[in-house]
Design a protein around this motif. Structure first.
Motif, short mmCIF file in Angstrom:
data_model
loop_
_atom_site.label_atom_id
_atom_site.label_comp_id
_atom_site.label_asym_id
_atom_site.label_seq_id
_atom_site.Cartn_x
_atom_site.Cartn_y
_atom_site.Cartn_z
N ARG A 1 -34.37 -22.72 42.43
CA ARG A 1 -33.57 -22.46 43.62
C ARG A 1 -32.67 -23.67 43.92
O ARG A 1 -33.07 -24.81 43.71
CB ARG A 1 -34.52 -22.21 44.80
CG ARG A 1 -33.86 -21.70 46.01
CD ARG A 1 -34.90 -21.20 47.00
NE ARG A 1 -34.28 -20.91 48.26
CZ ARG A 1 -34.39 -21.69 49.33
NH1 ARG A 1 -35.13 -22.75 49.30
NH2 ARG A 1 -33.76 -21.37 50.43
N ASN A 2 -31.47 -23.43 44.42
CA ASN A 2 -30.45 -24.42 44.77
C ASN A 2 -29.81 -25.11 43.57
O ASN A 2 -29.07 -26.07 43.74
CB ASN A 2 -30.99 -25.48 45.74
CG ASN A 2 -31.22 -24.91 47.11
OD1 ASN A 2 -30.52 -24.00 47.53
ND2 ASN A 2 -32.21 -25.42 47.80
N ARG B 1 -27.05 -25.34 40.52
CA ARG B 1 -25.72 -24.81 40.27
C ARG B 1 -25.73 -24.21 38.87
O ARG B 1 -26.15 -24.86 37.92
CB ARG B 1 -24.66 -25.90 40.38
CG ARG B 1 -24.60 -26.47 41.76
CD ARG B 1 -23.25 -26.63 42.41
NE ARG B 1 -22.08 -26.16 41.76
CZ ARG B 1 -21.33 -25.14 42.21
NH1 ARG B 1 -21.68 -24.49 43.28
NH2 ARG B 1 -20.24 -24.79 41.59
N ARG C 1 -24.41 -21.17 43.45
CA ARG C 1 -25.72 -21.76 43.72
C ARG C 1 -26.77 -20.67 43.66
O ARG C 1 -26.55 -19.55 44.11
CB ARG C 1 -25.69 -22.40 45.11
CG ARG C 1 -26.92 -23.15 45.51
CD ARG C 1 -26.69 -23.85 46.84
NE ARG C 1 -26.25 -22.95 47.89
CZ ARG C 1 -27.07 -22.37 48.77
NH1 ARG C 1 -28.35 -22.61 48.74
NH2 ARG C 1 -26.58 -21.58 49.70
N LYS D 1 -33.70 -30.33 43.33
CA LYS D 1 -33.29 -30.61 44.72
C LYS D 1 -34.34 -30.18 45.72
O LYS D 1 -34.49 -30.76 46.75
CB LYS D 1 -31.98 -29.87 45.00
CG LYS D 1 -30.83 -30.39 44.18
CD LYS D 1 -29.58 -29.59 44.42
CE LYS D 1 -28.46 -30.04 43.51
NZ LYS D 1 -27.29 -29.20 43.63
N GLY D 2 -35.08 -29.11 45.40
CA GLY D 2 -36.01 -28.55 46.37
C GLY D 2 -37.30 -29.34 46.53
O GLY D 2 -37.88 -29.40 47.58
#
Length: 111
Positions: free
Chosen positions: A8-9, A11, A25, A107-108
């Protein structure tokens, strides 16, 4: 539950289908069916019934539909779209770009 290289998140860029070349995204990962939901990619029309209790107007709404994981490619921040490998750093398994051999940060999950 199968493990996917895309999270998730991230690119991603679409590499096959009618939306080829679009970037976006990842909104949601569906590992059971090996699909991802990408922002502004694979837009479909959905008929919506009016519901006065929830203040929903009826009509035709547009929303994203899921895309198979094999049709998207992760975008490396350094070199662009590339394949993903894995390697161990200490006792953690990290994702690695196959072009530039750099670690791709998640990122998560920050600790």
């Amino acid at each position: 539950m199968p493990s996917l290289n895309i999270q998730r998140n991230d690119r991603v860029q679409v590499i096959a289908g009618s939306d080829r070349g679009k970037q976006g995204r990842v909104l949601r990962v569906i590992p059971d069916s090996n699909k991802v939901l990408v922002e502004h990619v694979h837009i479909v029309k959905k008929n919506v019934r009016p519901n006065p209790q929830k203040n929903i107007k009826g009509g035709i709404a547009e929303q994203e539909a899921a895309v198979h994981v094999s049709n998207v490619m992760l975008i490396c921040p350094n070199c662009g779209p590339s394949r993903v490998g894995h390697k161990f750093e200490g006792d953690k398994k990290v994702r690695v770009c196959k072009k530039c051999d750099q670690v791709i940060e998640t990122k998560g999950k920050k600790k």
